[in-house]
Write a protein that holds these residues in place. Structure first.
Motif, short mmCIF file in Angstrom:
data_model
loop_
_atom_site.label_atom_id
_atom_site.label_comp_id
_atom_site.label_asym_id
_atom_site.label_seq_id
_atom_site.Cartn_x
_atom_site.Cartn_y
_atom_site.Cartn_z
N GLN A 251 41.76 -10.09 -35.69
CA GLN A 251 41.62 -10.71 -34.36
C GLN A 251 40.94 -12.07 -34.44
O GLN A 251 39.85 -12.26 -33.92
CB GLN A 251 40.84 -9.78 -33.43
CG GLN A 251 41.61 -8.49 -33.20
CD GLN A 251 40.72 -7.33 -32.82
OE1 GLN A 251 39.50 -7.39 -32.98
NE2 GLN A 251 41.34 -6.29 -32.34
N SER B 267 43.49 -16.66 -28.53
CA SER B 267 43.26 -17.41 -29.77
C SER B 267 43.69 -18.86 -29.56
O SER B 267 44.56 -19.15 -28.75
CB SER B 267 44.09 -16.83 -30.92
OG SER B 267 43.75 -15.51 -31.17
N ALA C 47 40.53 -22.32 -26.66
CA ALA C 47 41.02 -20.95 -26.61
C ALA C 47 42.31 -20.93 -25.79
O ALA C 47 42.41 -21.57 -24.74
CB ALA C 47 39.97 -20.04 -25.98
N LEU D 204 49.69 -14.89 -29.17
CA LEU D 204 48.38 -15.17 -29.75
C LEU D 204 47.56 -15.99 -28.77
O LEU D 204 46.38 -15.71 -28.51
CB LEU D 204 48.52 -15.96 -31.06
CG LEU D 204 49.25 -15.30 -32.21
CD1 LEU D 204 49.36 -16.25 -33.39
CD2 LEU D 204 48.51 -14.04 -32.64
N LYS E 237 39.95 -16.10 -34.02
CA LYS E 237 39.82 -17.00 -32.88
C LYS E 237 40.78 -18.17 -33.02
O LYS E 237 41.19 -18.76 -32.03
CB LYS E 237 38.40 -17.57 -32.83
CG LYS E 237 37.34 -16.55 -32.55
CD LYS E 237 36.03 -17.29 -32.27
CE LYS E 237 34.84 -16.39 -32.52
NZ LYS E 237 33.99 -16.81 -33.62
N GLY F 213 36.38 -16.35 -38.17
CA GLY F 213 37.51 -16.10 -37.30
C GLY F 213 38.66 -17.07 -37.42
O GLY F 213 39.38 -17.33 -36.46
#
Lengths: 501, 348
Positions: free
Chosen positions: A416, A449, A278, A444, A418, A329
């Motif tokens: 949205q 993300s 992430a 992002l 991931k 995602g």
């Protein structure tokens, strides 16, 4: 050094909006002129005036000192000017020879004189060092060879001035090098060439002279030695760009959003391990054909793979289904936004809304809540600073490349995701829009993300990534996790086997 | 690629012909009489009706268009010629010319709406399908039209012992073949079907090309209709009804694509004879009369299925390989490929 073509005070307006203002440019015979400028700077407009697609509103042109006013592209061809457009104008179901002569077949006794067509084609192809039988179907040729066929077609009328518009955008590195050889040789044979491109390094490598357009004006021109790359960029964007890249504000987290283990597909990729956390931007570098796009397509469920695992946020993904990936995602922005990412004829708002239609469906009949959706789309367009006057009425194709790319990213942002997989997101995009895409990428990551950033331009990867994986012939040939990255190490990993061989 | 793979790709590439041969063997083994020259001649003669019209349809399909009105043209054009023969004593030869001319006029009507008013071919020719037949019904008050006797003398004539329909079918296929392969018009038809925008940019007069393919389609349909009428000497109200689908099926079965740009003058020849072979074969081997349409449908389906398998296979073979497939015996030779590593590998 004589002057082949000269424009004096050339001005062109569309519905009162000037696209070219007072452009006075001299093109010297037997040299290569690199023409650069951001999207919408007027390069195409200028070349279309030269090619006779439409007349100038004001100003004049002189060809070898004589007034020149082409009425049509055919008229321009008659004056010895050939224009090779970015999109090739070839027919895949015709032969090479037929493609070259499609607008003027040699005739004999009422039928196509195939023998003389073949002979002429052989001569033209030989002049380009292209060993292809004239009767080969175009369908069988690689993109680079097709590009050369298009050049052979242009050479048929023995032009004195040949204009190339972004010729390398679909070519591999080797094909590009080959094209450059051909262009240089044409120059050495006395032809004059104009080379339009976004790839400043290509323009540098090739040009004798360089001309820079900005907002329809000629802001600089001269011998290539006098304009270095940073000066070129400065002229193009009209301000000094201290940095080509935005500062990195995101820091990678600890939780992996994507984990790919031992992904293998015979003949394509071998044992690829990949992790994206992430807030992390992971670069995927390699030469053309190293398997980066293929890997991305497998990860996104577009292509099959024989072995390996894909986990998104810890969930093991089964099967091969993009719908499933999107549910989990994942977002995929491709380099072919024209073909894969955008519905060109649909409006900007519809494009932004496309993948989130289901989330805005209400009532049991699942009607889409149009007002709400368009409000959200408008907000997204504002947020991303998409330059459009009416996102609900304007088709996506009316936008410049950079803004089209923002629409594609905006479309995915609505969900949205991931994980963003960005495959060559800045290709064919001008310098200013590139900066905006980099900023968006950073944003992002900052918002949590993971980003997998595929690119062939090593500089942008070095600037934007936290970690870079290098691929070669379908394998990961190097992984670099320490900023600042060393360019020579990355390149060495990318070229690995070529050097060894 | 080993020999077996090569064989397989050869078979797939020529799947239509393979299918054709298999069908022949299938019926021939069951009933040897089926393979006698007389029965084969009959098959070709009977397929000439659909075949001639399918030649015209192939031109239309090559431009990615469609012509649904051919069944009605087959009816109306000979009808007009028949009227002229009966009421004005027109000779058979002139009646034939008149029928073709009437076909050209109907083709021009189709083409006018398609090219000038830019209405899609499907809609235009669907409307004229009803319109042309309606005009014929109105003229005849749906009564059968009997042709003068001379028409039979003409229709049943033989040249060098070969029945007239076969000769005309052969001439039409040959003319179409030469036109499609040896004239700028023919090559431009392919170009338009491949990429209509690129064709416009290349300076090809796309409108005029498209206009002419509809003329050709209707003219072929009119000719086909007249040739059959000349065999039977009368024309009733349902003649040609539903034939547009036989015609399209014949062209497509022979390898013409509905998406344009693919096909040749041999497509209608192969397709029409194949359909007729199956029809004749089913009669020969005594298949239940009511089961025959099912069998015919199955054969058409199988042929189209083979064709899409072939397409998929071709696509697969063009897929890019970027690394050698790892086997113990095969060294990584592709790495040292020539100038276009990806392209070269994709073509092997």
């Amino acid at each position: 050094m004589s002057i082949l073509l000269e424009t004096r005070g050339l001005t062109k307006s569309f519905f009162g909006v000037p696209a070219l203002r007072d452009v006075s440019l001299t093109i010297h015979e037997g040299r290569i002129l690199g023409l650069i400028g951001e999207n919408g700077a007027g390069k195409s407009t200028l070349m279309n005036v030269v090619d006779g697609v439409f007349p100038a509103t004001d100003g004049s042109m002189f060809l070898r000192g004589l007034p020149y006013q082409p009425r049509s592209p055919a008229d321009a061809t008659g004056h010895g000017i050939a224009f090779i457009h970015q999109e090739l104008n070839l027919f895949s179901n015709l032969t090479v020879a037929e493609n070259i002569f499609v607008d003027a077949f040699p005739m004999r006794a009422g039928f196509i004189d195939r023998r003389s067509m073949r002979r002429e084609t052989e001569r033209l192809l030989a002049s380009l060092d292209l060993e292809i039988a004239p009767d080969t179907l175009l369908d069988r040729l690689a993109p680079g060879e097709r590009q050369l066929v298009e050049i052979a077609k242009a050479l048929r009328s023995n032009p004195q001035l040949i204009i190339f518009d972004e010729p390398t955008s679909s070519l591999t590195a080797r094909e590009t090098e080959r094209l450059f050889e051909v262009i240089r040789r044409l120059r050495d044979e006395g032809k004059t060439l104009i080379y339009i491109s976004h790839m400043l390094s290509d323009v540098r490598a090739l040009s004798d002279d360089i001309a820079v357009l900005r907002d329809g004006e000629l802001v600089g021109s001269g011998p290539a030695e006098e304009l270095d790359t940073s000066r070129m960029i400065e002229l193009m964007i009209g301000r000094e760009l201290a940095q080509l890249y935005p500062p990195k504000t995101a820091a990678p987290g600890r939780d992996p959003v994507l984990r790919v283990a031992a992904m293998t597909q015979p003949g394509v990729v071998q044992d690829v391990d990949l992790e994206v956390r992430a807030g992390e931007i992971v670069g995927l570098f390699g030469l053309m054909g190293a398997g980066r796009t293929e890997l991305a397509r497998m990860v996104f469920g577009l292509d099959e793979f024989a072995h390996g695992e894909i986990r998104i946020g810890g969930t093991l993904l089964r099967g091969q289904s993009p719908t499933d990936r999107i549910e989990h995602g994942m977002a995929f922005v491709t380099e072919n936004r024209r073909e894969e990412g955008l519905l060109m004829e649909s409006t900007i708002a519809d494009n932004i809304a496309l993948v989130s239609l289901a989330s805005y469906a209400r009532t049991i009949l699942r009607f889409v809540d149009a007002p709400k959706l368009s409000a959200v789309a408008q907000q997204m367009a504002d947020d991303l600073q998409i330059k459009a006057h009416d996102i609900g009425g304007q088709p996506a194709k009316s936008l410049s490349g950079g803004n089209q790319q923002k629409v594609v990213i905006g479309k995915w942002l609505m969900r949205q995701p991931k994980l963003f997989v960005l495959d060559e997101p800045t290709r064919g995009v001008d310098v200013g829009a590139k900066y905006e895409i980099y900023s968006l990428m950073d944003r992002l990551a900052r918002e949590g993300s993971g980003v997998l950033f595929i690119s062939s331009e090593v500089e942008e990867l070095m600037a934007m990534c936290d970690r870079i994986l290098v691929m070669n012939r379908g394998e990961v040939s190097g992984e670099f996790g320490e900023r600042p990255f060393k360019q020579d190490q990355l390149l060495r990993a990318a070229f690995r086997e070529d050097l060894a061989a | 690629m080993n020999r077996l793979d090569q064989l397989r790709s050869q078979l797939l590439r020529n799947s239509t012909l393979v299918m054709f041969v298999l069908i022949f063997l299938f019926f021939g083994l069951q009933e040897p009489r089926f393979l006698q020259p007389e029965s084969l001649g009959n098959i070709i003669k009977q397929s000439s009706f659909i075949g001639i019209a399918a030649v015209g349809m192939t031109f239309v399909l090559l431009t990615a268009g469609i012509d649904l009105s051919v069944g009605s043209v087959m009816y109306l054009a000979p009808l007009i010629a028949g009227f002229a023969m009966r009421n004005y004593g027109l000779d058979v030869e002139f009646a034939l010319v008149l029928a073709i001319f009437a076909g050209l006029v109907m083709g021009a009507i189709n083409a006018f709406f398609i090219v000038v008013l830019r209405i899609i071919p499907f809609i235009v020719t669907l409307s004229t399908l009803f319109f042309f037949r309606g005009a014929g019904t109105f003229l005849t008050q749906s009564r059968q039209l009997d042709f003068p006797r001379e028409v039979l003398d003409f229709g049943l004539a033989r040249v060098l012992g070969i029945p007239l329909p076969i000769i005309i079918f052969a001439l039409v296929v040959a003319a179409a073949f030469v036109t499609l392969t040896r004239t700028p018009f023919g090559r431009h038809v392919y170009a338009v079907g491949n990429d209509i925008n690129a064709a416009r940019k290349a300076g090809i007069n796309v409108d005029w090309i498209v206009f002419r393919v509809y003329l050709i389609s209707s003219a072929c349909a009119a000719l086909a209709g007249f040739i059959v009428i000349a065999q039977i000497g009368r024309l009733d109200q349902s003649f040609g009804e539903g034939r547009e689908f036989d015609v399209i099926a014949a062209a497509v079965l022979g390898g013409a694509s509905l998406f344009g740009g693919v096909g040749s003058a041999l497509s209608p020849l192969i397709g029409a004879t194949m359909i007729q072979t199956v029809k004749a074969g089913l009669i020969f081997n005594g298949t239940n009369l009511y089961a025959q349409p099912i069998m015919l449908g199955a054969v058409i389906f199988a042929a189209v299925l083979f064709d899409s398998l072939r397409q998929m296979n071709l696509q697969k073979s063009r897929r890019r390989f970027i690394r050698p497939i790892q086997t113990e015996t095969e060294p990584a030779e592709r790495n040292k490929g020539p100038r276009h590593p990806a392209g070269a590998a994709a073509r092997t």
